[in-house]
Write an enzyme that holds these catalytic residues in place. Structure first.
Site, mmCIF file in Angstrom:
data_model
loop_
_atom_site.group_PDB
_atom_site.id
_atom_site.type_symbol
_atom_site.label_atom_id
_atom_site.label_comp_id
_atom_site.label_asym_id
_atom_site.label_seq_id
_atom_site.Cartn_x
_atom_site.Cartn_y
_atom_site.Cartn_z
ATOM 1 N N ASP A 1 -9.974 -14.790 3.519
ATOM 2 C CA ASP A 1 -8.161 -15.191 3.249
ATOM 3 C C ASP A 1 -8.185 -16.607 3.188
ATOM 4 O O ASP A 1 -6.304 -16.508 3.855
ATOM 5 C CB ASP A 1 -8.133 -14.044 3.806
ATOM 6 C CG ASP A 1 -8.453 -12.371 2.822
ATOM 7 O OD1 ASP A 1 -8.934 -12.815 2.036
ATOM 8 O OD2 ASP A 1 -8.368 -11.754 3.453
ATOM 9 N N GLU B 1 -8.568 -4.408 -9.230
ATOM 10 C CA GLU B 1 -8.920 -6.108 -8.131
ATOM 11 C C GLU B 1 -10.475 -5.782 -7.560
ATOM 12 O O GLU B 1 -11.293 -4.781 -6.513
ATOM 13 C CB GLU B 1 -7.964 -5.885 -6.704
ATOM 14 C CG GLU B 1 -8.625 -7.011 -5.414
ATOM 15 C CD GLU B 1 -7.438 -7.095 -4.326
ATOM 16 O OE1 GLU B 1 -7.344 -6.294 -5.055
ATOM 17 O OE2 GLU B 1 -7.832 -8.029 -3.878
ATOM 18 N N ASP C 1 -14.954 -11.715 3.786
ATOM 19 C CA ASP C 1 -13.982 -11.946 3.316
ATOM 20 C C ASP C 1 -12.739 -13.401 3.995
ATOM 21 O O ASP C 1 -12.264 -12.713 4.642
ATOM 22 C CB ASP C 1 -13.187 -10.641 2.507
ATOM 23 C CG ASP C 1 -12.197 -11.155 1.585
ATOM 24 O OD1 ASP C 1 -12.058 -12.219 0.956
ATOM 25 O OD2 ASP C 1 -11.515 -10.284 0.918
ATOM 26 N N HIS D 1 1.016 -1.055 -0.297
ATOM 27 C CA HIS D 1 0.170 0.245 -0.529
ATOM 28 C C HIS D 1 1.324 1.286 -0.720
ATOM 29 O O HIS D 1 2.206 1.162 0.390
ATOM 30 C CB HIS D 1 -0.842 -0.506 1.657
ATOM 31 C CG HIS D 1 -1.652 -1.525 1.515
ATOM 32 N ND1 HIS D 1 -1.837 -1.860 2.436
ATOM 33 C CD2 HIS D 1 -2.437 -1.424 0.516
ATOM 34 C CE1 HIS D 1 -2.928 -2.966 2.153
ATOM 35 N NE2 HIS D 1 -3.474 -2.856 1.000
ATOM 36 N N ASP E 1 2.448 1.949 2.805
ATOM 37 C CA ASP E 1 3.841 0.487 3.665
ATOM 38 C C ASP E 1 5.126 1.088 3.370
ATOM 39 O O ASP E 1 5.686 0.756 4.058
ATOM 40 C CB ASP E 1 3.202 -1.042 3.479
ATOM 41 C CG ASP E 1 1.548 -1.116 3.222
ATOM 42 O OD1 ASP E 1 1.255 -1.116 4.539
ATOM 43 O OD2 ASP E 1 0.927 -2.027 2.287
#
Ligand code: GLO
Ligand code: MG
Length: 343
Positions: free
Chosen positions: A249, A173, A247, A48, A51
Site C-alpha cells: 500500500d 475487490e 501488500d 467498513h 467504522d
C-alpha cells in the site's frame, strides 16, 4: 473537463502497527480523521461496517439505525459522502475459516447476516455501493476446501444478498493472497466471471487495487481496461507495490511512475471521471512517519494522480498516431519517457 472525485478509508490513517511490533503512533479519533478529508482534497469516505457502527454485531437494529443516522449527519455537516460500505468479515472469530465459503454452515450463515447488516448501514449512509474484499475466502491448505463448491457458495451468497436489497451493487475487490495463501477470487477476471453467474450481473462489478493486481503478477492498467470494457470498474484503490512481497500500500506512483501513468491513462480512456465514480487511494503511511505527517501519503498520492492526469492529457496525440502508423514503437517509447521526464 470533468473533475475526479477522491476517497479513502479511515484505516488509511493508522497507528503504524505491523506483525512484528506494536503501534508506533497514537490512535487518531474518527472525528479528527473526518476533519482531514476536505483539507486533503477528498470528498468520499470509504467505510467498513464497523467504522460506521462500532461493535456492529452487538447492536440492535434500532441502535444501528440511530448510529448510522448520526454518522450520516456528521458526513453531511462536513460536505462528505459515503462512497461504499464493506462488511469486515475477516476480523471476527466466526470468520476464521472464511465467511461465504467457510466449511461450517453456521459461519456461512453468520457471514450472510453480517453482510445484510452492512447493506442496511450502506443505505442509511446514502450509498448503494458495497465493496466485498473477500479476505478469507480461500485456503491456507488446498485440501481443506472444495474449490468448485466454494465458487458455488460464493455465487449463492451473492444471489441471496442481491435479493435482500434490490438497489445494492457489489464491487468485488480481488486480491490473490494475504491473509490467505490462495484466494478464490484473485483477479478481476474471476470477479467478473462470478458476476455473470449471479441472478443480476448488472449489480455485480469490481474494485481494482493496483497492489493486488501486481501481487497477482498482472498489470493494473490492463486489469482496469478489462473491467472498463465490461462497464464494471466501479471503484479503484490506487497505490503502489515494490515487487512480490506483502501488500505494501505504498503511495501512488512511488515505485513505478510509468505504471501509475498507464493506470491514469486507462481511466482517462475509459471516461472514468465522467462516471463520477471515486478514485480511492488505499495507501498507508510508512511505519517510520511521525504522527504529525502521517497523512501526507494521501495528499501526495492525490497530487501525483492529478499530475499524471495532466501528463496524459498533454501527451501529443499526433506523435502517438504517427508512431503507431509507422509501427515505430521505439519512437513512441522515447516520446512517452521524454514526456514523463520533462516538466
Ligand atoms: C486489503 C484491502 C483492504 C480493503 C478494505 C475495503 O488488502 O485492500 O484495505 O480495500 O478493507 O474492503
Ligand atoms: Mg484495498
Amino acid at each position: 473537463m470533468t473533475e475526479y472525485r477522491f476517497s479513502f478509508g479511515p484505516w488509511n490513517i493508522h497507528e503504524g502497527a505491523d506483525p512484528f511490533g506494536p503501534p508506533v503512533r497514537p490512535t487518531v479519533e474518527f472525528a479528527r480523521k473526518l476533519g482531514l478529508y476536505r483539507e486533503l482534497g477528498f470528498e468520499g469516505v470509504q467505510f467498513h461496517d464497523d467504522d460506521a457502527v462500532p461493535d456492529v454485531e452487538d447492536k440492535t437494529f434500532d441502535q444501528l439505525q440511530k448510529e448510522a443516522a448520526e454518522m450520516k449527519k456528521l458526513l453531511d455537516d462536513q460536505g462528505l459522502v459515503a462512497e461504499f460500505v464493506a462488511p469486515r468479515l475477516w476480523e471476527t472469530p466466526q470468520g476464521v475459516d472464511g465467511g461465504y465459503t467457510a466449511n461450517d454452515p453456521a459461519a456461512r450463515q453468520w457471514a450472510l447476516e453480517r453482510t445484510k447488516r452492512a447493506i442496511d448501514i450502506a443505505h442509511l449512509l446514502g450509498t448503494n455501493l458495497m465493496v466485498l474484499w473477500l479476505a478469507r475466502e480461500g485456503t491456507y491448505i488446498r485440501e481443506s476446501k472444495n474449490a468448485i463448491e466454494a465458487y458455488h457458495l460464493l455465487r449463492d451468497a451473492l444471489n441471496q444478498l442481491l435479493e435482500y436489497s434490490p438497489p445494492i451493487h457489489f464491487a468485488i475487490e480481488p486480491k490473490p493472497n494475504e491473509p490467505m495463501d490462495q484466494a478464490y477470487v484473485p483477479t478481476i477476471g474471476h470477479a467478473i466471471a462470478m458476476s455473470y453467474q449471479t441472478c443480476d450481473p448488472t449489480r455485480v462489478g469490481g474494485l481494482i487495487e493496483s497492489a493486488h493486481a501486481l501481487l497477482a503478477g498482472l498489470d493494473p492498467a490492463d486489469e482496469m481496461g478489462f473491467a472498463l470494457a465490461h462497464d464494471k470498474l466501479w471503484s479503484v484503490h490506487l497505490n503502489d507495490q515494490n515487487g512480490l512481497k506483502f501488500d505494501q500500500d505504498k503511495s501512488f506512483g512511488a515505485v513505478n511512475l510509468r505504471g501509475a501513468y498507464n493506470q491514469v491513462r486507462v481511466l482517462e480512456l475509459g471516461g472514468y471521471s465522467e462516471s463520477q465514480r471515486f478514485v480511492g487511494l488505499d495507501v498507508k503511511a510508512m511505519r517510520t512517519q511521525k504522527p504529525e505527517v502521517a497523512h501526507l501519503h494521501l495528499k501526495n498520492s492525490r497530487a501525483v494522480f492529478l499530475m499524471l492526469v495532466d501528463k496524459v492529457r498533454s501527451f501529443p496525440q499526433d506523435v502517438q498516431q504517427q508512431c503507431v502508423a509507422d509501427r515505430n514503437y521505439e519512437a513512441l517509447e522515447m516520446a512517452v519517457l521524454e514526456h514523463l521526464l520533462v516538466k
